[in-house]
Design an enzyme around this catalytic site. Structure first.
Site, PDB file in Angstrom:
ATOM      1  N   ASP A 158       7.326   2.060  -5.651  1.00  0.00           N
ATOM      2  CA  ASP A 158       6.250   1.706  -4.863  1.00  0.00           C
ATOM      3  C   ASP A 158       5.521   0.093  -5.219  1.00  0.00           C
ATOM      4  O   ASP A 158       6.217  -0.467  -5.958  1.00  0.00           O
ATOM      5  CB  ASP A 158       4.972   2.657  -5.183  1.00  0.00           C
ATOM      6  CG  ASP A 158       4.633   2.568  -6.688  1.00  0.00           C
ATOM      7  OD1 ASP A 158       5.418   2.017  -7.467  1.00  0.00           O
ATOM      8  OD2 ASP A 158       3.584   3.183  -7.179  1.00  0.00           O
TER       9      ASP A 158
ATOM     10  N   ASP B 180       5.130   1.177 -10.708  1.00  0.00           N
ATOM     11  CA  ASP B 180       4.863   2.099 -12.036  1.00  0.00           C
ATOM     12  C   ASP B 180       5.292   3.670 -11.833  1.00  0.00           C
ATOM     13  O   ASP B 180       5.313   4.425 -12.563  1.00  0.00           O
ATOM     14  CB  ASP B 180       3.336   2.083 -12.382  1.00  0.00           C
ATOM     15  CG  ASP B 180       2.551   2.978 -11.111  1.00  0.00           C
ATOM     16  OD1 ASP B 180       3.242   3.211 -10.020  1.00  0.00           O
ATOM     17  OD2 ASP B 180       1.261   3.088 -11.224  1.00  0.00           O
TER      18      ASP B 180
ATOM     19  N   ASP C 254       3.527  -1.553  -6.999  1.00  0.00           N
ATOM     20  CA  ASP C 254       3.407  -1.852  -8.305  1.00  0.00           C
ATOM     21  C   ASP C 254       4.440  -1.381  -9.235  1.00  0.00           C
ATOM     22  O   ASP C 254       4.522  -1.809 -10.646  1.00  0.00           O
ATOM     23  CB  ASP C 254       2.091  -1.767  -9.144  1.00  0.00           C
ATOM     24  CG  ASP C 254       1.621  -0.424  -9.364  1.00  0.00           C
ATOM     25  OD1 ASP C 254       2.416   0.528  -8.405  1.00  0.00           O
ATOM     26  OD2 ASP C 254       0.973  -0.029 -10.134  1.00  0.00           O
TER      27      ASP C 254
ATOM     28  N   SER D 280      -0.870  -0.264  -5.761  1.00  0.00           N
ATOM     29  CA  SER D 280       0.279   0.433  -5.695  1.00  0.00           C
ATOM     30  C   SER D 280       0.656   0.919  -4.386  1.00  0.00           C
ATOM     31  O   SER D 280       1.408  -0.034  -3.777  1.00  0.00           O
ATOM     32  CB  SER D 280      -0.487   1.752  -6.316  1.00  0.00           C
ATOM     33  OG  SER D 280       0.622   2.684  -6.872  1.00  0.00           O
TER      34      SER D 280
END
EC number: 5.4.2.10
Length: 447
Positions: free
Chosen positions: A241, A245, A243, A102
């Site tokens: 960020d 999400d 990843d 992340s």
């Protein structure tokens, strides 16, 4: 021994004992074994990763483990975490795996599992995986010949995810948007989705080299995005960020629009269109009291959970609620996704800007934030802080001094060696001073 799985999967510095290729191999074997026990037949696992240098290494080890236990692998390459969740359900696979840490720095990485329905695994299933990995001797199956698993790529599955994101939005023609991809998993997908919707896109930090993910950019470092929005005269900015999400936004003036404000805008829009189930928004204890006050004025109930998007999602599923998220920018649209999705969130937010024909600053300005201050205290050990009398006394003193005109929240990070101290009140200087006093006691007690 501490639990292998934290609040967001297995995390650690890649190629150390905490997150070695050997561990990835064992986790792959365990996941395929567990899935085969449940299905009684051939199983498929979907694997995606962000742009860290260690990603291909861990993906190869994980794939080898799955294949060695008789599972087939669909390798998506670089894709977002919610992309893995979507493709897992789209392909009717048995499980999905995302390799990412992340917002953490490049040396870190992580392994996070999704069930076949696209949701993160519950604790009890993670515990079963851990038990299989740690079992001695290793009794997991080792098929040979035609029973071994295979590996294939699926660019058409990634395209299906892109088409899904586009299908959820309104036309964005006429909007100029700056997107900071943070050299992460969204570096191709986010600009592509927004362009297909008609936006003029200025993309930043789209040249990952394996080491520059989150490095002074993305959602945790929005300064360059704010400057770019002002310089280009853009209508909005979006930052992801590693990843993707989650996302945060920047309005046309270059001012930050955080997850609380994004949720406020989306909740009011959904309610106005009769599409907010139970007239309820689910968020965490970290969300600003200003969000709660705005929701109350508009007849929307706000439900708070522990910090972590998994707890938000649990509450949404339990109560049949359709919208939830975190101040950090994880927003879950229950009718559209099984997890937080930064690109999807950006599409929904920008679609509201386009439909309302109002500046993002006006929409975000409906929520008046109470002053809030967060101190991240790095500690040698997190264990036992709740039982520490000196820390509890410092918290009690701060609460007494606030005299009901705010709140104190202290909690341990689920992924890093940090104790987070958050205060909210009517005077910024006052809450900063109180937060610093609590932080100093924590440093002394937990060094």
């Amino acid at each position: 021994m501490p639990r292998m799985f934290g609040t967001d999967g297995v995390r650690g510095v890649a190629n150390t004992e905490d997150l070695s290729p050997e561990l990835a191999f064992a986790l792959g074997r365990a996941a395929a074994t567990l899935a085969r026990e449940r299905s009684g037949g051939r199983v498929v696992g979907v694997i995606g990763r962000d742009t860290r240098r260690s990603g291909p290494m861990l993906a190869a080890a994980l794939s080898a483990g799955i294949c060695s236990a008789g599972g087939d692998v669909v390798d998506l390459g670089v894709i977002t975490t919610p992309g893995v969740a979507y493709v897992t359900t789209h392909l009717k696979a048995d499980f999905g795996v995302m390799i990412s840490a992340s917002h953490n720095p490049a040396p870190d990485n992580g392994i996070k599992f999704f069930s076949g329905d696209g949701y993160k695994l519950p604790d009890e299933v993670e515990d079963q995986l851990e038990a299989l990995v740690k079992a001695r001797p290793d009794t997991m199956p080792r098929p040979t010949g035609a029973e071994l698993g295979s590996i294939r790529q699926s660019p058409e599955a990634v395209e299906a995810y892109v088409e899904h994101l586009v299908s959820t939005g309104s036309p964005l023609s006429g909007l100029r948007v700056v997107v900071d991809c943070g050299h992460g998993a969204a570096y191709r997908l986010s600009p592509e989705v927004l362009r297909r919707l008609g936006a003029e896109v200025i993309a930043l930090n789209t040249a990952p080299d394996g080491l520059n993910i989150n490095a002074g950019c993305g959602s945790t470092h929005p300064e360059a995005l704010q400057e770019a929005v002002r310089a280009h005269g853009a209508d909005a900015g979006i930052a992801h960020d590693g990843d993707a999400d989650r996302c945060i936004a920047v309005d046309e003036r270059g001012e930050l629009v955080d997850g609380d404000q994004i949720m406020a805008i989306c909740a009011l829009d959904l309610k106005a269109r009769g599409q907010l189930p139970n007239d309820t928004l689910v968020t965490t204890v970290m969300s600003n009291m200003g969000l709660e006050m705005l929701m109350r004025r508009h007849g929307i109930r706000l439900v708070r959970t522990k910090v972590g998007d998994r707890y938000v999602l649990e509450e949404m599923l339990k109560g049949g609620h359709g919208l939830g998220g975190e101040q950090s920018g994880h927003v879950i649209f229950g009718a559209l996704s099984t997890t937080g999705d930064g690109i999807l969130t950006a599409v929904q937010l920008l679609s509201i800007v386009a439909r309302e024909k109002q500046p993002l600053s006006t929409l975000a300005g409906r929520m008046q934030r109470l002053p809030q201050w967060l101190e991240n205290v790095r500690v040698g050990r997190k264990e036992g802080w709740e039982q520490n009398q000196a820390i509890q006394a410092a918290i009690a003193r701060a609460e007494a001094e606030m005299a009901g005109q705010g709140r104190v929240l202290v909690r341990a990070s689920g992924t890093e060696p940090l104790i987070r101290v958050m205060l909210e009140g009517t005077d910024m200087a006052h809450i900063q001073r109180l937060a610093a006093s609590i932080a100093e006691v924590i440093r002394t007690e937990l060094q």
